[in-house]
Enzyme design. Structure first.
Site, PDB file in Angstrom:
ATOM      1  N   GLY A  12       6.206  22.615 -72.868  1.00  0.00           N
ATOM      2  CA  GLY A  12       7.600  22.388 -72.486  1.00  0.00           C
ATOM      3  C   GLY A  12       8.469  23.289 -73.351  1.00  0.00           C
ATOM      4  O   GLY A  12       7.985  24.227 -73.991  1.00  0.00           O
ATOM      5  N   LEU A  13       9.759  22.995 -73.406  1.00  0.00           N
ATOM      6  CA  LEU A  13      10.657  23.871 -74.170  1.00  0.00           C
ATOM      7  C   LEU A  13      10.225  23.983 -75.622  1.00  0.00           C
ATOM      8  O   LEU A  13      10.205  25.079 -76.192  1.00  0.00           O
ATOM      9  CB  LEU A  13      12.087  23.340 -74.083  1.00  0.00           C
ATOM     10  CG  LEU A  13      12.709  23.496 -72.698  1.00  0.00           C
ATOM     11  CD1 LEU A  13      14.032  22.761 -72.631  1.00  0.00           C
ATOM     12  CD2 LEU A  13      12.894  24.970 -72.373  1.00  0.00           C
ATOM     13  N   ALA A  14       9.887  22.852 -76.221  1.00  0.00           N
ATOM     14  CA  ALA A  14       9.546  22.889 -77.644  1.00  0.00           C
ATOM     15  C   ALA A  14       8.266  23.685 -77.876  1.00  0.00           C
ATOM     16  O   ALA A  14       8.183  24.516 -78.786  1.00  0.00           O
ATOM     17  CB  ALA A  14       9.399  21.466 -78.182  1.00  0.00           C
ATOM     18  N   GLY A  15       7.254  23.446 -77.049  1.00  0.00           N
ATOM     19  CA  GLY A  15       5.981  24.144 -77.213  1.00  0.00           C
ATOM     20  C   GLY A  15       6.125  25.644 -76.985  1.00  0.00           C
ATOM     21  O   GLY A  15       5.543  26.461 -77.706  1.00  0.00           O
ATOM     22  N   SER A 250      22.925  13.472 -63.723  1.00  0.00           N
ATOM     23  CA  SER A 250      23.263  13.955 -65.054  1.00  0.00           C
ATOM     24  C   SER A 250      24.647  13.537 -65.534  1.00  0.00           C
ATOM     25  O   SER A 250      25.592  13.395 -64.753  1.00  0.00           O
ATOM     26  CB  SER A 250      23.175  15.477 -65.024  1.00  0.00           C
ATOM     27  OG  SER A 250      23.775  16.024 -66.155  1.00  0.00           O
ATOM     28  N   ARG A 285      25.880   7.365 -74.279  1.00  0.00           N
ATOM     29  CA  ARG A 285      25.059   6.662 -73.296  1.00  0.00           C
ATOM     30  C   ARG A 285      24.815   5.203 -73.619  1.00  0.00           C
ATOM     31  O   ARG A 285      24.815   4.357 -72.730  1.00  0.00           O
ATOM     32  CB  ARG A 285      23.722   7.393 -73.170  1.00  0.00           C
ATOM     33  CG  ARG A 285      23.951   8.746 -72.579  1.00  0.00           C
ATOM     34  CD  ARG A 285      22.730   9.597 -72.574  1.00  0.00           C
ATOM     35  NE  ARG A 285      23.089  10.863 -71.940  1.00  0.00           N
ATOM     36  CZ  ARG A 285      22.277  11.900 -71.857  1.00  0.00           C
ATOM     37  NH1 ARG A 285      21.071  11.831 -72.381  1.00  0.00           N
ATOM     38  NH2 ARG A 285      22.671  13.000 -71.260  1.00  0.00           N
ATOM     39  N   ARG A 387      20.934   9.520 -78.783  1.00  0.00           N
ATOM     40  CA  ARG A 387      21.079  10.966 -78.642  1.00  0.00           C
ATOM     41  C   ARG A 387      22.284  11.299 -77.773  1.00  0.00           C
ATOM     42  O   ARG A 387      22.501  10.668 -76.749  1.00  0.00           O
ATOM     43  CB  ARG A 387      19.825  11.553 -78.003  1.00  0.00           C
ATOM     44  CG  ARG A 387      19.982  13.008 -77.612  1.00  0.00           C
ATOM     45  CD  ARG A 387      18.700  13.596 -77.085  1.00  0.00           C
ATOM     46  NE  ARG A 387      18.333  13.125 -75.764  1.00  0.00           N
ATOM     47  CZ  ARG A 387      18.793  13.632 -74.622  1.00  0.00           C
ATOM     48  NH1 ARG A 387      19.696  14.598 -74.620  1.00  0.00           N
ATOM     49  NH2 ARG A 387      18.378  13.159 -73.463  1.00  0.00           N
ATOM     50  N   SER A 392      19.281  17.417 -76.557  1.00  0.00           N
ATOM     51  CA  SER A 392      17.823  17.428 -76.611  1.00  0.00           C
ATOM     52  C   SER A 392      17.269  18.818 -76.352  1.00  0.00           C
ATOM     53  O   SER A 392      16.366  19.286 -77.064  1.00  0.00           O
ATOM     54  CB  SER A 392      17.238  16.459 -75.591  1.00  0.00           C
ATOM     55  OG  SER A 392      15.849  16.641 -75.534  1.00  0.00           O
ATOM     56  N   LEU A 393      17.807  19.492 -75.360  1.00  0.00           N
ATOM     57  CA  LEU A 393      17.345  20.858 -75.111  1.00  0.00           C
ATOM     58  C   LEU A 393      17.538  21.666 -76.387  1.00  0.00           C
ATOM     59  O   LEU A 393      16.692  22.470 -76.777  1.00  0.00           O
ATOM     60  CB  LEU A 393      18.118  21.487 -73.953  1.00  0.00           C
ATOM     61  CG  LEU A 393      17.963  20.782 -72.599  1.00  0.00           C
ATOM     62  CD1 LEU A 393      18.662  21.567 -71.500  1.00  0.00           C
ATOM     63  CD2 LEU A 393      16.497  20.608 -72.248  1.00  0.00           C
TER      64      LEU A 393
HETATM   65  C1  LIG Z   1      15.855  13.933 -65.708  1.00  0.00           C
HETATM   66  C2  LIG Z   1      16.128  14.434 -67.105  1.00  0.00           C
HETATM   67  C3  LIG Z   1      17.257  15.202 -67.359  1.00  0.00           C
HETATM   68  C4  LIG Z   1      17.528  15.677 -68.650  1.00  0.00           C
HETATM   69  N1  LIG Z   1      18.644  16.449 -68.861  1.00  0.00           N
HETATM   70  C5  LIG Z   1      18.881  16.933 -70.107  1.00  0.00           C
HETATM   71  C6  LIG Z   1      20.000  17.791 -70.357  1.00  0.00           C
HETATM   72  O1  LIG Z   1      20.760  18.129 -69.460  1.00  0.00           O
HETATM   73  N2  LIG Z   1      20.197  18.233 -71.624  1.00  0.00           N
HETATM   74  C7  LIG Z   1      19.370  17.889 -72.643  1.00  0.00           C
HETATM   75  O2  LIG Z   1      19.613  18.346 -73.749  1.00  0.00           O
HETATM   76  N3  LIG Z   1      18.289  17.101 -72.421  1.00  0.00           N
HETATM   77  C8  LIG Z   1      18.032  16.616 -71.196  1.00  0.00           C
HETATM   78  N4  LIG Z   1      16.931  15.810 -70.990  1.00  0.00           N
HETATM   79  C9  LIG Z   1      15.968  15.592 -72.066  1.00  0.00           C
HETATM   80  C10 LIG Z   1      15.064  16.813 -72.202  1.00  0.00           C
HETATM   81  O3  LIG Z   1      14.842  17.379 -70.933  1.00  0.00           O
HETATM   82  C11 LIG Z   1      13.701  16.485 -72.776  1.00  0.00           C
HETATM   83  O4  LIG Z   1      13.845  15.706 -73.911  1.00  0.00           O
HETATM   84  C12 LIG Z   1      12.981  17.768 -73.156  1.00  0.00           C
HETATM   85  O5  LIG Z   1      12.918  18.642 -72.066  1.00  0.00           O
HETATM   86  C13 LIG Z   1      11.599  17.508 -73.675  1.00  0.00           C
HETATM   87  O6  LIG Z   1      10.939  18.751 -73.877  1.00  0.00           O
HETATM   88  P1  LIG Z   1       9.563  18.843 -74.627  1.00  0.00           P
HETATM   89  O7  LIG Z   1       9.259  20.277 -74.776  1.00  0.00           O
HETATM   90  O8  LIG Z   1       9.641  18.011 -75.852  1.00  0.00           O
HETATM   91  O9  LIG Z   1       8.532  18.126 -73.650  1.00  0.00           O
HETATM   92  P2  LIG Z   1       8.098  18.401 -72.120  1.00  0.00           P
HETATM   93  O10 LIG Z   1       8.933  19.372 -71.437  1.00  0.00           O
HETATM   94  O11 LIG Z   1       7.919  17.059 -71.488  1.00  0.00           O
HETATM   95  O12 LIG Z   1       6.694  19.085 -72.272  1.00  0.00           O
HETATM   96  C14 LIG Z   1       5.549  18.401 -72.654  1.00  0.00           C
HETATM   97  C15 LIG Z   1       4.385  19.340 -72.570  1.00  0.00           C
HETATM   98  O13 LIG Z   1       3.240  18.719 -73.105  1.00  0.00           O
HETATM   99  C16 LIG Z   1       2.158  18.848 -72.236  1.00  0.00           C
HETATM  100  N5  LIG Z   1       1.303  17.678 -72.441  1.00  0.00           N
HETATM  101  C17 LIG Z   1       1.669  16.374 -72.495  1.00  0.00           C
HETATM  102  N6  LIG Z   1       0.591  15.593 -72.686  1.00  0.00           N
HETATM  103  C18 LIG Z   1      -0.465  16.417 -72.772  1.00  0.00           C
HETATM  104  C19 LIG Z   1      -1.861  16.212 -72.941  1.00  0.00           C
HETATM  105  N7  LIG Z   1      -2.399  15.006 -73.056  1.00  0.00           N
HETATM  106  N8  LIG Z   1      -2.662  17.300 -72.998  1.00  0.00           N
HETATM  107  C20 LIG Z   1      -2.153  18.541 -72.833  1.00  0.00           C
HETATM  108  N9  LIG Z   1      -0.845  18.780 -72.659  1.00  0.00           N
HETATM  109  C21 LIG Z   1      -0.028  17.737 -72.621  1.00  0.00           C
HETATM  110  C22 LIG Z   1       2.756  18.942 -70.863  1.00  0.00           C
HETATM  111  O14 LIG Z   1       1.886  19.621 -69.995  1.00  0.00           O
HETATM  112  C23 LIG Z   1       4.013  19.748 -71.148  1.00  0.00           C
HETATM  113  O15 LIG Z   1       3.713  21.121 -71.137  1.00  0.00           O
HETATM  114  C24 LIG Z   1      16.654  15.338 -69.696  1.00  0.00           C
HETATM  115  C25 LIG Z   1      15.524  14.569 -69.434  1.00  0.00           C
HETATM  116  C26 LIG Z   1      15.258  14.106 -68.151  1.00  0.00           C
HETATM  117  C27 LIG Z   1      14.053  13.259 -67.918  1.00  0.00           C
END
Ligand SMILES: Cc1cc2nc3c(=O)[nH]c(=O)nc-3n(C[C@H](O)[C@H](O)[C@H](O)COP(=O)(O)OP(=O)(O)OC[C@H]3O[C@@H](n4cnc5c(N)ncnc54)[C@H](O)[C@@H]3O)c2cc1C
Ligand code: SF4
Ligand code: SF4
Ligand code: FES
Lengths: 590, 249
Positions: A12-15, A250, A285, A387, A392-393
């Site tokens: 995801g974004l962080a990774g 949103s 929120r 938050r 979060s992004l």
């Molecule tokens: C509908 C929605 C709208 C949002 N809108 C906003 C916004 O406008 N602004 C904002 O700041 N935040 C927003 N957020 C919050 C934000 O999107 C998330 O907190 C953020 O994108 C999380 O990113 P991440 O990289 O931590 O995880 P994710 O993007 O969830 O990535 C997780 C990664 O881990 C991998 N993974 C997970 N489990 C395993 C496993 N067992 N084995 C291998 N790989 C695995 C997945 O394949 C994926 O690649 C929103 C959230 C939602 C749900």
């Protein structure tokens, strides 16, 4: 190339940002993700990303952004990291812009910004209402560059199982499973970064999806990693209830002028505007959610007696709505069938985000396991008790800047494992045993039904309002469900993409994590941010201005506490009926 | 009164090499159901319509709101996303099949790695110097931004490839998805640094010249990306590049 490799779990974004930073610092990355990284759940993010760019000459600054973040988080965020994140934010938005992210523009061609909750300044940069998707794509493209250059190897369709940890509590690799062949493998690692997102699926329906199980964080917790602030689960005020998930509408809808209302005495009642004149529809929120909950559940004023209120944009210019909010306009139209340009949308709160997550060191993002890092939603660091939208992004990307270089520095210093092969063998065997157990399950419990039961209990007792007696019952229930897990029967014994077996493994972990969240909530006898107990309606800084830490033990999660860093902004009362600075003078307001 | 139900007919395949077969299911109906919630109901109770015990049907998903492209499959003969296919809007029995232009992994899951590999071939990225702070990006007019935002919504779902008569399981044609990405990155002020390379990679075999202009792609794209406009534009860029290459020989 170096024989040191860093394993990043999650694209995801962080990774992705972490991967880029590691590559720039010169080490190769094994990037593991069970979905193609471009399909990671971050694509769902709609509204935007915060950065005090002061695009409108209103005197916004990273300090204001930082103050909003800390105040919005009810003073539970560690202030050092939160401040550094807000300071880096403008650079981050510029970087994404340089990478080709199609941010909306002003007539002059500058970045456009909009309002978001808990802030008086407009500081949210956005790409329509699909900002997360556009961000993922921009970073995915950069990672593909490194992949083409041979510095990144992707392991797509691989499911993380557990860490390989030696007896000095140092991580040496991971066990993963190729889901297509159900074969378990080990990957050696000099350092491991967990970036696996949130745990919303524990609650069944949320704004998250089936893939947000929190299962990786739980596996690390079960292997000794600390889990922090688990009780702080964000319930987003505006989602449309669905049959598979609740789809988010949103906060940017309100940022662009959307108003919330319901009928009272036959007339429209703009409850947020009336109750919180200073912030109106843009209160944070936790506050919007509690208000809607109270209006529907306690006062019975939901629309047509149902648990729904209006989120109204129908009075706005439809062209502008398409340009700035196109993504969510389409979602509402597609999934509900009504046109939100013409009629108000009907919404209700839904589980959305976890402020809590794996405990990390404030400077390096390293967990209490040597060489194990956590980045993104899975890390607890920045948001405190609540938050702010569009933060979060930002924290996901900022974490990449912290974790990447820290992991590289660590990898360059750490001594190699003494007997990696034997160690890897041991953990591989352990994972194989778990799957043998699952394949042999022939009890009469239905895994999906167990999950539904857990989700119902969690949604009733571990969301907006919490009572200690109900939490105690909930914990007992979770222990019971965990026991019943042993009596599941499975129908699918295939060795090709066996989603049932994988789900049963994840279900066990979701149950363990649900218990961590519940026990953490049980121990916090106060109300702060998203955590609200009517028995203890006030914030209690004397006893609870501290981070909850859950550690695994034989009899469930063990709770301890850690000081919160409040070195920069002195905690003050949080009251959104008035300007946030109005409570700075002691004795004023509540 | 008999309870309302949903009927499905699903083409299954237990692994990459085995032959496909059909199974029918009948599940309880609920409000606002989509094809995803039907598949979840089958997971809860994997029993066919005739009462035979079977296994749950495998499928892929992530976002559940039509922004990730994962859940693409053929529904009642049309390729589309399962999450945005609402039961109330489609005929029953709902017929589900995996996409045909990609190798099947199991049931409704196919391997679309080829699309990602092609993105690598055409260098679909902006070659920035790095992530360090170098000030703001290039200025863009909002009107141009709006056009290119449309192109950048491509979620690599493959609908455009599934319907393309020129794109086959075992040929080299890259298809509309890639050509449109070439247009996107060639437009970007910094992305344009790689324009010539990109044009060379869509010039030869498998490139834009192989498009038969059938226009199926543009109709199938769920994100309404103007694919045929992209194809025409990249075709034009390629022609100019061919002339340029010839003069510089
Ligand atoms: C509908 C929605 C709208 C949002 N809108 C906003 C916004 O406008 N602004 C904002 O700041 N935040 C927003 N957020 C919050 C934000 O999107 C998330 O907190 C953020 O994108 C999380 O990113 P991440 O990289 O931590 O995880 P994710 O993007 O969830 O990535 C997780 C990664 O881990 C991998 N993974 C997970 N489990 C395993 C496993 N067992 N084995 C291998 N790989 C695995 C997945 O394949 C994926 O690649 C929103 C959230 C939602 C749900
Ligand atoms: S226009 Fe070209 S790319 Fe599109 S479907 Fe036809 S042949 Fe395929
Ligand atoms: S161009 Fe459209 S149909 Fe083709 S992959 Fe992209 S989103 Fe899907
Ligand atoms: S699950 Fe993402 S498009 Fe359907």
């Amino acid at each position: 190339m170096s024989d040191k490799r860093i394993v990043v779990i999650g694209g995801g974004l962080a990774g992705l940002m972490t991967t880029i930073r590691i590559c720039e610092e010169g080490l190769p990355v094994d990037l593991v993700s069970f979905v193609p990284v471009k399909r990671s759940h971050s694509v769902c993010a709609q509204g935007g990303i915060n950065a005090a760019l002061d695009m409108q000459g209103k005197g916004d600054s990273p300090w204001e952004h930082f103050d909003d973040t800390v105040y919005g988080g009810d003073f539970l965020a560690n202030q050092g990291p939160a401040k550094r994140m807000c300071e880096k934010a403008p650079e981050i938005v510029h970087m994404l812009d340089r990478m080709g992210l199609m941010f909306n523009r002003t007539p002059e061609g500058q970045l456009d910004v909009r309002a978001f909750g808990g802030a008086k300044q407009k500081r949210t940069a956005f790409a329509g209402a699909t900002t997360g998707q556009q961000m993922i794509y921009a970073l995915d493209e950069q990672v593909r560059r490194f992949e083409a250059a041979g510095q990144v190897k992707k392991w797509i369709g691989y499911d993380f199982q557990e860490l390989i940890v030696d007896d000095t509590k140092t991580v040496r690799g991971v066990v993963v499973m190729n889901m297509n062949t159900m074969k378990l493998e080990t990957l050696p690692a000099t350092a491991v970064v967990i970036a696996t997102g949130g745990p919303g699926y524990i609650y069944g329906k949320s704004t998250n999806s089936f893939i947000n199980t929190g299962s990786v964080a739980t596996a690390c917790y079960l292997q000794g990693a600390k889990y922090a602030n688990g009780e702080f689960i964000q319930i987003h005020p505006t989602a449309i209830p669905g049959s598979d998930k609740d789809r988010l509408m949103s906060e940017s809808a309100r940022g662009e002028g959307g108003r919330m209302w319901t009928y009272k005495d036959g007339k429209p009642w703009y409850f947020l505007e009336e109750m919180f004149p200073a912030y109106g529809n843009l209160v944070p929120r936790d506050i919007a959610t509690r208000t809607i909950y109270d209006i529907c559940i306690n006062q019975g004023l939901g629309l047509d007696g149902e648990n729904k209120v209006f989120l109204d944009l129908s009075f706005k210019d439809p062209d502008e709505l398409d340009r700035k909010l196109g993504g969510i306009m389409e979602i509402y139209e597609k999934f509900v069938g009504d046109d939100p340009r013409k009629v108000p949308m009907k919404v209700f709160p839904s589980v959305h985000y976890s402020m809590g997550g794996m405990w990390v060191d404030a400077e390096t993002d390293m967990t209490n396991i040597n060489g194990l890092y956590a980045a993104g939603e899975v890390n607890y660091q920045y948001h405190g008790a609540n938050r702010l939208g569009a933060n979060s992004l930002l924290s996901c990307i900022y974490d990449g800047f912290v974790t990447g270089p820290a992991a590289v520095k660590y990898a360059n210093e750490v001594k190699p494992a003494s007997d990696y092969d034997a160690l890897a063998e041991k953990f591989l065997g352990q994972s194989e045993k778990l799957f043998e157990q699952i394949y042999a399950m022939d009890g009469d419990e239905n895994a999906r039904k167990l999950h539904q039961e857990m989700a119902k209990w969690m949604t009733e007792r571990m969301t907006v309002v919490r009572h200690n007696d109900k939490l105690e019952e909930l914990e007992k229930k979770l222990v019971e469900l965990r026991e019943r897990w042993n009596h599941i029967g499975i129908a699918d014994h295939s060795k090709v993409l066996n989603q049932e077996a994988i789900y049963v493994k994840d279900l066990q972990r979701m149950m363990e994590l649900a218990r961590v969240l519940t026990v953490s909530a049980l121990h916090r006898n106060e109300s702060r941010g998203a955590h609200y107990k009517p028995e203890f309606p006030n914030r209690d800084d004397e006893n609870f201005l501290k981070t909850t830490i859950a550690t695994v033990s034989e009899d469930g999660p063990k709770i301890s506490y850690e000081e919160v860093d409040t070195s920069l902004i002195k905690p003050r009362a949080r009251n959104y009926a008035v300007d946030k600075h109005a409570t700075e003078t002691e004795g004023e307001d509540k | 009164m008999a309870e309302k139900t949903v009927r499905l007919k699903i083409k299954r395949q237990l692994n990459a090499d085995s032959s496909p077969f059909w199974e029918e299911f009948e599940i309880p109906y609920g409000p606002s159901m989509n094809v995803i919630s039907c598949l979840v109901a089958i997971q809860e109770n994997p029993v066919t319509r005739s009462g035979k015990k079977t296994t749950a049907v495998a499928w892929e998903c992530s976002c559940l709101e039509e922004v990730c492209g994962a859940c693409t499959m053929i529904i009642n003969g049309k390729v589309r996303q399962a999450c945005s296919a609402l039961v109330d809007n489609i005929d029953q029995p709902i017929v589900l099949e995996p996409m045909t232009k990609f190798p099947v992994v199991r049931d409704l899951v196919v391997d679309r790695q080829r699309m990602f590999d092609n993105l690598k071939k055409v260098q679909a990225w902006v070659p920035v110097d790095g992530s360090f702070d170098m000030g703001p990006g290039p200025k863009l007019k909002e009107s141009e931004r709006a056009v290119h935002y449309e192109l950048s919504k491509c979620m690599t779902c493959g609908c455009c490839l599934e319907v393309c008569p020129q794109f086959e399981k075992d040929n080299d044609f890259m298809g509309a998805q890639i050509i449109s990405q070439v247009r996107l990155f060639n437009f970007h002020p910094t992305g344009a640094a790689l324009k010539e390379d990109r044009l060379h990679s869509v010039m030869g075999k498998g490139g834009v010249a192989e498009c038969g202009n059938a226009q199926n792609c543009v109709e199938a794209c769920p994100k309404e990306i103007p694919l045929t406009t992209s194809i025409a534009e990249v075709g034009r860029q390629v022609t100019l590049q061919v002339m340029k290459d010839w003069f510089l020989k």
